[in-house]
Design a protein around this motif. Structure first.
Motif, PDB file in Angstrom:
ATOM      1  N   LEU A 196       0.823  -1.210   0.000  1.00 64.35           N
ATOM      2  CA  LEU A 196       0.000   0.000   0.000  1.00 64.35           C
ATOM      3  C   LEU A 196       0.859   1.263   0.000  1.00 64.35           C
ATOM      4  O   LEU A 196       0.531   2.255  -0.661  1.00 64.35           O
ATOM      5  N   GLU A 197       1.948   1.216   0.746  1.00 67.49           N
ATOM      6  CA  GLU A 197       2.846   2.370   0.790  1.00 67.49           C
ATOM      7  C   GLU A 197       3.491   2.615  -0.570  1.00 67.49           C
ATOM      8  O   GLU A 197       3.607   3.767  -1.022  1.00 67.49           O
ATOM      9  N   ILE A 198       3.900   1.541  -1.235  1.00 67.94           N
ATOM     10  CA  ILE A 198       4.514   1.685  -2.570  1.00 67.94           C
ATOM     11  C   ILE A 198       3.492   2.201  -3.572  1.00 67.94           C
ATOM     12  O   ILE A 198       3.793   3.061  -4.416  1.00 67.94           O
ATOM     13  N   GLU A 199       2.266   1.688  -3.508  1.00 69.71           N
ATOM     14  CA  GLU A 199       1.224   2.133  -4.433  1.00 69.71           C
ATOM     15  C   GLU A 199       0.901   3.617  -4.235  1.00 69.71           C
ATOM     16  O   GLU A 199       0.656   4.341  -5.208  1.00 69.71           O
ATOM     17  N   ALA A 200       0.887   4.072  -2.993  1.00 70.55           N
ATOM     18  CA  ALA A 200       0.609   5.484  -2.721  1.00 70.55           C
ATOM     19  C   ALA A 200       1.690   6.370  -3.333  1.00 70.55           C
ATOM     20  O   ALA A 200       1.398   7.406  -3.952  1.00 70.55           O
ATOM     21  N   ARG A 201       2.947   5.966  -3.134  1.00 67.81           N
ATOM     22  CA  ARG A 201       4.038   6.745  -3.716  1.00 67.81           C
ATOM     23  C   ARG A 201       4.003   6.679  -5.237  1.00 67.81           C
ATOM     24  O   ARG A 201       4.254   7.686  -5.916  1.00 67.81           O
ATOM     25  N   LEU A 202       3.652   5.538  -5.803  1.00 63.17           N
ATOM     26  CA  LEU A 202       3.577   5.391  -7.255  1.00 63.17           C
ATOM     27  C   LEU A 202       2.491   6.298  -7.837  1.00 63.17           C
ATOM     28  O   LEU A 202       2.683   6.915  -8.893  1.00 63.17           O
ATOM     29  N   THR A 203       1.376   6.402  -7.137  1.00 65.08           N
ATOM     30  CA  THR A 203       0.294   7.292  -7.593  1.00 65.08           C
ATOM     31  C   THR A 203       0.758   8.749  -7.605  1.00 65.08           C
ATOM     32  O   THR A 203       0.478   9.499  -8.544  1.00 65.08           O
ATOM     33  N   GLU A 204       1.478   9.132  -6.560  1.00 64.84           N
ATOM     34  CA  GLU A 204       1.981  10.506  -6.482  1.00 64.84           C
ATOM     35  C   GLU A 204       2.995  10.793  -7.588  1.00 64.84           C
ATOM     36  O   GLU A 204       2.984  11.871  -8.207  1.00 64.84           O
TER      37      GLU A 204
END
Length: 313
Positions: A196-204
């Motif tokens: 989830l943390e990686i996906e959040a950063r990827l979205t940003e």
């Protein structure tokens, strides 16, 4: 002074005032001023003199036609902005011809507005256009406009955005590298919280990439297409190209005076017709006051004449 003489004197006075106002009237051309802010500096160049020259005066005839502009250094990102002020005696025809040139050069009109004057006001129609033409053909476009209209003034701004463009490209490259790395980490994630943390950063990261990509497209459009702000005024007489001589000034001044006199007469006649009811009412009041004054004077004279024989006795 009887009523007819009083009205005639009043009309002559009003007409003389209108004539003087017409002679003192001067036509002015409104010009549009544009400012653009960039992180880097810009150059102002006169069409005839090249870099370092001050912009032409609004009322000064530009030597842009037939002149050559100093070539810009290659491998740089240049944003070219031009401001043109022109005159024409046929606004519709000039606009049609300008549009044809824009289409021929594969450009487009970004914005356009046309305003009209009212009859007898001395104001004429004018048009404001923001035109985008290929940067490598902007000088040819200015020459075409000069041939279609009376080009009064021309100014040219050249802005170097190379550093800003390169910085934006560098940010895009860094974000793409980070995006690739995040995708690799996503495949190696062992826990849901890490995923989830990686996906959040990827979205940003992807959001920032879209913004920077949009900025680069905007820069590319500004570099590929020069912006020409064209202001066209419909006039009856063109602004003189050069300073007139002594006799030319007298001839031009006399012609202007006759034109202004004609306009003053037309405006005066229009004013009389429009305000005729008020003038009739004022005339009636003046006639009544004059008649009453004369009647009062006659009564006083008759009274004095009647009293004179009694005094003699």
């Amino acid at each position: 002074m009887n009523m007819k003489k009083w009205i005639a004197a009043a009309l002559v006075g009003v007409m003389a005032a209108g004539t003087l106002a017409g002679c003192c009237q001067k036509s002015s051309t409104d010009t549009a001023r544009y400012e653009a802010a960039y992180d880097t500096g810009y150059y102002e160049m006169d069409e005839a003199a090249g870099y370092g020259a001050a912009a032409l005066s609004v009322n000064q005839k530009s030597a842009a036609t037939g002149s050559t502009t100093q070539a810009l250094p290659q491998n740089r990102k240049w944003v070219i902005t031009m401001n043109l002020t022109a005159e024409t005696d046929d606004l519709d025809g000039a606009l049609e011809a300008v549009m044809a040139q824009v289409n021929e050069m594969e450009g487009y009109v970004e914005s356009q507005s046309v305003s009209g004057g009212s009859a007898g006001s001395g104001r004429h129609r004018y048009a404001n256009l923001t035109i985008r033409v290929p940067a490598d053909r902007v000088d040819s476009f200015v020459e075409e406009v000069s041939g279609l209209t009376n080009l009064v003034s021309s100014s040219r701004n050249v802005q170097d955005i190379t550093l800003t463009y390169s910085d934006t490209e560098g940010r895009v490259t860094a974000l793409k590298t980070e995006e690739t790395r995040l995708l690799e980490l996503m495949e190696q994630a062992e826990t849901m919280s890490d995923l989830l943390e990686i996906e959040a950063r990827l979205t940003e990261v992807r959001y920032q990439l879209e913004n920077y990509a949009s900025t680069l497209r905007l820069y590319d459009n500004q570099v590929d297409y020069a912006t020409v702000s064209l202001y066209i005024t419909e006039v009856e007489k063109y602004t003189p190209v050069e300073e007139p001589g002594f006799w030319q000034k007298i001839k031009s001044g006399l012609a202007d005076s006759l034109v202004n006199l004609g306009e003053a007469i037309v405006n005066f006649i229009s004013w009389v017709i429009i305000d005729l009811p008020y003038l009739a009412l004022i005339g009636l009041l003046v006639w009544l006051v004059t008649a009453m004054t004369k009647r009062s004077i006659r009564k006083r004279k008759a009274k004095k004449a009647a009293q004179k024989p009694k005094e003699e006795k």
